[in-house]
Design a protein around this motif. Structure first.
Motif, PDB file in Angstrom:
ATOM      1  N   PRO A   3       0.805  -1.222   0.000  1.00  0.00           N
ATOM      2  CA  PRO A   3       0.000   0.000   0.000  1.00  0.00           C
ATOM      3  C   PRO A   3       0.840   1.275   0.000  1.00  0.00           C
ATOM      4  N   LEU A  49     -14.712  -1.807   0.225  1.00  0.00           N
ATOM      5  CA  LEU A  49     -13.436  -1.108   0.378  1.00  0.00           C
ATOM      6  C   LEU A  49     -13.551  -0.005   1.418  1.00  0.00           C
ATOM      7  N   GLN A  50     -12.436   0.275   2.083  1.00  0.00           N
ATOM      8  CA  GLN A  50     -12.437   1.343   3.088  1.00  0.00           C
ATOM      9  C   GLN A  50     -12.681   2.710   2.452  1.00  0.00           C
ATOM     10  N   HIS A  51     -12.146   2.886   1.248  1.00  0.00           N
ATOM     11  CA  HIS A  51     -12.301   4.156   0.535  1.00  0.00           C
ATOM     12  C   HIS A  51     -12.631   3.855  -0.929  1.00  0.00           C
ATOM     13  N   ARG A  55     -11.358  -5.833   2.290  1.00  0.00           N
ATOM     14  CA  ARG A  55     -11.649  -4.902   3.378  1.00  0.00           C
ATOM     15  C   ARG A  55     -10.363  -4.321   3.986  1.00  0.00           C
ATOM     16  N   GLU A  56      -9.236  -5.014   3.808  1.00  0.00           N
ATOM     17  CA  GLU A  56      -7.969  -4.542   4.368  1.00  0.00           C
ATOM     18  C   GLU A  56      -7.300  -3.470   3.506  1.00  0.00           C
ATOM     19  N   ILE A  57      -7.751  -3.289   2.275  1.00  0.00           N
ATOM     20  CA  ILE A  57      -7.120  -2.320   1.371  1.00  0.00           C
ATOM     21  C   ILE A  57      -7.438  -0.904   1.842  1.00  0.00           C
ATOM     22  N   THR A  58      -6.403  -0.121   2.070  1.00  0.00           N
ATOM     23  CA  THR A  58      -6.560   1.202   2.663  1.00  0.00           C
ATOM     24  C   THR A  58      -6.504   2.333   1.645  1.00  0.00           C
ATOM     25  N   VAL A  59      -6.011   2.098   0.432  1.00  0.00           N
ATOM     26  CA  VAL A  59      -5.862   3.183  -0.534  1.00  0.00           C
ATOM     27  C   VAL A  59      -7.213   3.491  -1.181  1.00  0.00           C
TER      28      VAL A  59
END
Length: 250
Positions: free
Chosen positions: A113, A216-218, A189-193
């Protein structure tokens, strides 16, 4: 084309323009030229102030052709992309991937990431997680004696595309065996970008963009109107949506 070694495998790439680097990862059976240059993406991005970097995935374009299916997992091709950024001295960049390239971009965002500022996944929705059921049909089509021996609609599409681009059909068949490695819902779900998920309204191969973006987080979703999987790649509305998204996450 210039090339570099990724775990001993020659990987071809090209660089266009000046400005903020952006990495472009093509889809299955394609190449940097076919997916990004011929569709006008490179021109669009360079005119918008980006330096467009295309990679030929292993087994494709001018990169080394491999015939061991175990060498084509998306997580390994994501390492090729990461090593290209390292090779060029690029610490962090936005990444656009289409179809298989979107799957690779997803693993790149998951595994590295810090190298990805934002990502656009074209032609890939919930089937990133659920996978696809037509791999055997495509493998059979690629390994058939001739196009006349291929009966299935999807298989014929891929065989015609491979012949049109002059691809190594045996290498592509090996790639198809393992390159569709699904990502788990937990990994998504762990992807932060920040990620833009874009699929054609008529795309039967991608799965839901909205459902994937929601995990996705974002995540954001965009529907490319009146386009199927093959015709969405160079769509003008897709390009503009990507530019708008990237401008918000510079």
């Amino acid at each position: 084309m210039p090339s570099f070694l990724s775990a001993g495998i020659p990987i071809a790439y090209d660089v266009y323009g000046e400005g903020m680097p952006i990495l472009l990862i093509h889809g299955f059976g394609s190449s940097g030229k076919v997916n990004w240059l011929d569709t006008g993406w490179v021109e669009t991005l360079t005119k918008s102030g980006y330096q467009a970097i295309t990679i030929d995935n292993r087994g494709h374009g001018n990169s080394r052709k491999l015939y061991d299916a175990g060498l084509y997992f998306a997580r390994d091709m994501a390492l090729d992309a990461k090593r290209l950024l390292d090779h060029l001295g690029i610490r962090r960049a936005p990444v656009i991937g289409y179809s298989m390239g979107a799957r690779i971009a997803a693993f790149l965002a998951l595994q590295h990431p810090g190298h990805v500022s934002a990502s656009v996944w074209g032609g890939m929705g919930m089937n990133l997680i659920s996978g696809l059921a037509d791999s055997e049909e495509i493998i059979s089509a690629l390994t058939a004696e001739s196009l006349a021996d291929v009966r299935g609609k999807t298989g014929r599409q891929f065989r015609i595309f491979a012949e049109h681009t002059g691809a190594d059909k045996a290498a592509l068949a090996a790639c198809m065996v393992s390159s569709r490695q699904p990502m788990t819902e937990m990994q998504v779900r762990e992807i932060t970008v920040p990620v833009l998920v874009a699929t054609g309204s008529e795309d039967e191969m991608a799965g839901s963009a909205d459902d994937l973006a929601a995990l996705l987080q974002h995540g954001e979703a965009f529907t490319i109107p009146r386009r199927d999987h093959m015709r969405a790649t160079g769509d003008a509305k897709f390009k503009q949506a990507a530019l708008d998204f990237l401008a918000r996450h510079r």
